[in-house]
Design an enzyme around this catalytic site. Sequence first.
Site, mmCIF file in Angstrom:
data_model
loop_
_atom_site.group_PDB
_atom_site.id
_atom_site.type_symbol
_atom_site.label_atom_id
_atom_site.label_comp_id
_atom_site.label_asym_id
_atom_site.label_seq_id
_atom_site.Cartn_x
_atom_site.Cartn_y
_atom_site.Cartn_z
ATOM 1 C CB SER A 176 -4.861 12.136 -15.422
ATOM 2 O OG SER A 176 -6.012 11.316 -15.562
ATOM 3 C CE1 TYR A 189 -6.557 15.361 -11.747
ATOM 4 C CE2 TYR A 189 -7.585 14.035 -13.588
ATOM 5 C CZ TYR A 189 -6.766 14.390 -12.526
ATOM 6 O OH TYR A 189 -6.053 12.925 -12.110
HETATM 7 P P1 NAD Z 1 -3.238 10.685 -3.522
HETATM 8 O O1 NAD Z 1 -4.515 11.456 -2.849
HETATM 9 O O2 NAD Z 1 -2.982 9.466 -2.792
HETATM 10 O O3 NAD Z 1 -2.201 11.483 -3.748
HETATM 11 C C1 NAD Z 1 -2.163 12.664 -4.003
HETATM 12 C C2 NAD Z 1 -1.561 13.630 -3.170
HETATM 13 O O4 NAD Z 1 -1.147 14.901 -3.546
HETATM 14 C C3 NAD Z 1 -1.958 13.827 -1.693
HETATM 15 O O5 NAD Z 1 -1.199 12.874 -0.951
HETATM 16 C C4 NAD Z 1 -1.760 15.235 -1.238
HETATM 17 O O6 NAD Z 1 -0.365 15.221 -0.198
HETATM 18 C C5 NAD Z 1 -0.866 16.043 -2.460
HETATM 19 N N1 NAD Z 1 -1.364 17.070 -2.636
HETATM 20 C C6 NAD Z 1 -2.466 17.468 -3.167
HETATM 21 N N2 NAD Z 1 -2.717 18.817 -3.041
HETATM 22 C C7 NAD Z 1 -1.586 19.282 -2.605
HETATM 23 C C8 NAD Z 1 -1.113 20.500 -2.508
HETATM 24 N N3 NAD Z 1 -2.019 21.663 -2.531
HETATM 25 N N4 NAD Z 1 0.340 20.715 -1.897
HETATM 26 C C9 NAD Z 1 1.026 19.532 -1.889
HETATM 27 N N5 NAD Z 1 0.446 18.539 -2.091
HETATM 28 C C10 NAD Z 1 -0.865 18.343 -2.321
HETATM 29 O O7 NAD Z 1 -3.788 10.148 -4.930
HETATM 30 P P2 NAD Z 1 -3.413 9.661 -6.180
HETATM 31 O O8 NAD Z 1 -4.386 9.148 -7.081
HETATM 32 O O9 NAD Z 1 -2.037 8.658 -5.811
HETATM 33 O O10 NAD Z 1 -2.548 10.779 -6.865
HETATM 34 C C11 NAD Z 1 -1.277 11.163 -7.500
HETATM 35 C C12 NAD Z 1 -1.200 11.650 -8.721
HETATM 36 O O11 NAD Z 1 -1.970 10.770 -9.757
HETATM 37 C C13 NAD Z 1 -2.189 12.797 -9.144
HETATM 38 O O12 NAD Z 1 -1.406 13.976 -9.770
HETATM 39 C C14 NAD Z 1 -3.427 12.258 -9.624
HETATM 40 O O13 NAD Z 1 -3.966 13.538 -10.676
HETATM 41 C C15 NAD Z 1 -3.022 11.319 -10.286
HETATM 42 N N6 NAD Z 1 -3.869 10.335 -11.045
HETATM 43 C C16 NAD Z 1 -4.114 9.632 -10.284
HETATM 44 C C17 NAD Z 1 -5.309 8.704 -10.765
HETATM 45 C C18 NAD Z 1 -6.138 7.764 -10.030
HETATM 46 O O14 NAD Z 1 -7.004 7.055 -10.651
HETATM 47 N N7 NAD Z 1 -5.713 7.691 -8.841
HETATM 48 C C19 NAD Z 1 -5.379 8.442 -12.521
HETATM 49 C C20 NAD Z 1 -4.637 9.402 -13.282
HETATM 50 C C21 NAD Z 1 -3.768 10.314 -12.557
#
Ligand code: NAD
Length: 287
Positions: A176, A189
């Site tokens: 991130s 986080y």
């Molecule tokens: P999202 O909620 O769509 O995806 C995250 C997924 O992680 C969920 O769908 C869930 O099924 C899974 N998850 C969470 N806890 C879990 C667990 N204990 N066991 C199994 N699965 C689990 O959101 P996203 O933003 O697409 O997140 C994906 C990645 O991107 C994450 O690692 C997040 O930190 C990272 N990220 C997101 C952003 C943003 O702005 N959306 C920015 C930087 C990084």
Amino acid sequence: MASKLDIHAQSQTLPGSEAAMDPPAEMIRAGYKGADKLAGKVALITGGDSGIGRSVAIHFAREGADVAVVYLSEAEDAAETKRLVEAEGRRCHLIEGDLSDAGFCRSCVDETLDTLGGLNVLVNNAGTQWVSEDLAELPDEQWRRMFDVNMHSQFYLAKAALAHLGEGDSIINNASINAYIGPDFLVDYSATKGAIVSFTRSLSNQVVGRGIRVNAVAPGPVWTPLQPATLGAHDPQWLEGFGEQTPMGRAGQPSELGPVFVFLASQDASFISGQTIHPNGGTVVNG
Ligand code: NAD
Ligand code: MG
């Protein structure tokens, strides 16, 4: 270029729902043409039910890969990802469970091998976050849970996957921008995401001699269920204008992330390992 989204105040509860996103997110750009960049490959994508992971699953399928998708409990979103992958003519195997459990992580690798016949790309994408503005009030258990879900799962999965990866295969870890900019309300986080960047560098050095590349992606604000389910759950107003602080003045779409993962998984990135790519709307973070 994706246009600016009109994101208003709103909230969801974890783990969030893609189906409930308003406005809906874009998963793949209209007219994105596959070029067999991942033909014949098998990928294991955690958190592939929604958000960035769903976009990765669809792009990988369009590029010729079969995918296993792990999700926590969002059965409706996962079923939709499966439908979208199958619409690309590829196979999708769904696996439900909690990745903080080492045994479950190992079983995800085994199930991928059993159902799809191999494993070439591990995408460690699943993650969670929550808002905590005062370290003194952050329960120890919550700190440990953050590391169990975001970081330790990547170790368990990589450890199990590496027994099956070979020349030309790769691991891609989702970090991130927060590893670099350190928001004061996401200390736990951000610490996990910094650990993921260092894990990526060191693991790359350990396995690159086997022809296995390990890279990370450090997204900026992207319109996914994670945001209304965490920032929005803390204060719905925090979602008003989400992402407008980036130099591009907008949040990213999942459709702008999937191609980055395709690049890193494909031979187009054959000389790239141990690196972090920054699809973040123009914020210069270095490293
Ligand atoms: P999202 O909620 O769509 O995806 C995250 C997924 O992680 C969920 O769908 C869930 O099924 C899974 N998850 C969470 N806890 C879990 C667990 N204990 N066991 C199994 N699965 C689990 O959101 P996203 O933003 O697409 O997140 C994906 C990645 O991107 C994450 O690692 C997040 O930190 C990272 N990220 C997101 C952003 C943003 O702005 N959306 C920015 C930087 C990084
Ligand atoms: Mg989800």
